[in-house]
Scaffold this motif. Sequence first.
Motif, short mmCIF file in Angstrom:
data_model
loop_
_atom_site.label_atom_id
_atom_site.label_comp_id
_atom_site.label_asym_id
_atom_site.label_seq_id
_atom_site.Cartn_x
_atom_site.Cartn_y
_atom_site.Cartn_z
N LYS A 1 16.33 -2.21 -16.14
CA LYS A 1 17.19 -3.26 -15.55
C LYS A 1 18.56 -2.69 -15.16
O LYS A 1 19.13 -3.08 -14.14
N SER B 1 18.06 -0.57 -11.98
CA SER B 1 17.82 -1.44 -10.83
C SER B 1 19.06 -2.23 -10.46
O SER B 1 19.43 -2.35 -9.28
N SER C 1 21.79 -0.07 -8.93
CA SER C 1 21.38 0.34 -7.59
C SER C 1 21.69 -0.76 -6.56
O SER C 1 22.04 -0.48 -5.42
N GLU C 2 21.57 -2.02 -6.99
CA GLU C 2 21.84 -3.14 -6.09
C GLU C 2 23.29 -3.17 -5.63
O GLU C 2 23.59 -3.68 -4.53
N SER D 1 23.85 4.64 -7.77
CA SER D 1 22.51 5.18 -7.98
C SER D 1 22.49 6.52 -8.69
O SER D 1 21.42 7.07 -8.96
N TRP E 1 7.33 2.76 -6.51
CA TRP E 1 8.65 2.20 -6.76
C TRP E 1 9.73 2.96 -6.01
O TRP E 1 9.70 4.19 -5.91
N PRO F 1 14.28 2.34 -5.21
CA PRO F 1 15.42 1.50 -5.59
C PRO F 1 15.58 0.23 -4.76
O PRO F 1 16.22 -0.71 -5.21
N THR G 1 11.90 -4.79 -11.09
CA THR G 1 12.54 -3.84 -11.98
C THR G 1 11.55 -2.75 -12.37
O THR G 1 10.41 -3.05 -12.74
N PRO G 2 11.91 -1.48 -12.28
CA PRO G 2 10.98 -0.41 -12.63
C PRO G 2 10.66 -0.42 -14.12
O PRO G 2 11.48 -0.79 -14.95
#
Length: 233
Positions: free
Chosen positions: A122, A125, A128-129, A133, A205, A207, A212-213
Amino acid sequence: MKKQILILALLLVVAVVQAQDSKNFIDQNYIEVTGVAYKEVVPDEIFLTVEINEKDNKGKESLERLERDMLAKLKSLGINTKEDVMLNDLTSNFKFYFLKKTDIFSSKEYTVKVNNAALAGKVISGLSEIGISNIGLNRVEYSKLEELKLEVKRMAILNAKGKANMLVEALDQQLGKALHIQEFDNPRVYRPQIMEMKVRDAESWNPSNAATPEFEFDKIRIDATIQVKFAID
């Protein structure tokens, strides 16, 4: 003179008693076995390295703004930013990237602590939003490591006792009390040599995905070896 003779006599008696005790121990029938045990646990302290720098945003946002956005995002994920987010070193305020003579971008590096792989996913992810990153894995730990070491030692002693019982029963004899216990080193802790995060479905997957990864981490292993001498009754 008499006092000196008395002291010498007492020392001689003590030496004889100690020698007799040693002889009694050696003369007893005993069996010597080595017990081994290990346990693997999933790390519950995961330390991520997060670097924020103006270069990633081509100078569109200041370092202070990126820092505020990062902390806000981490708070929204339930992370205690006062206890679990640490600036790696004070000089990181003065780390700069020189791309051109006129372009200077500053950078900061943080360590973020999470307690499971799901939350690590989380964090990656979520950051990254907001355009952050540059995230890596620093290390993994287990919070109850000392308790686990004691548990593995106990398992090793029980393993030794089980071996000894099996061997003695084959001779139609009985296992007696433990005469001597020797621990080899301390329980050895094996952490993953290659610190990496593994995405379960890495091929699908990226970004930009909304999902969520799901990350995985190699387990931490604790080994113990204990040698025990048991009397044979």
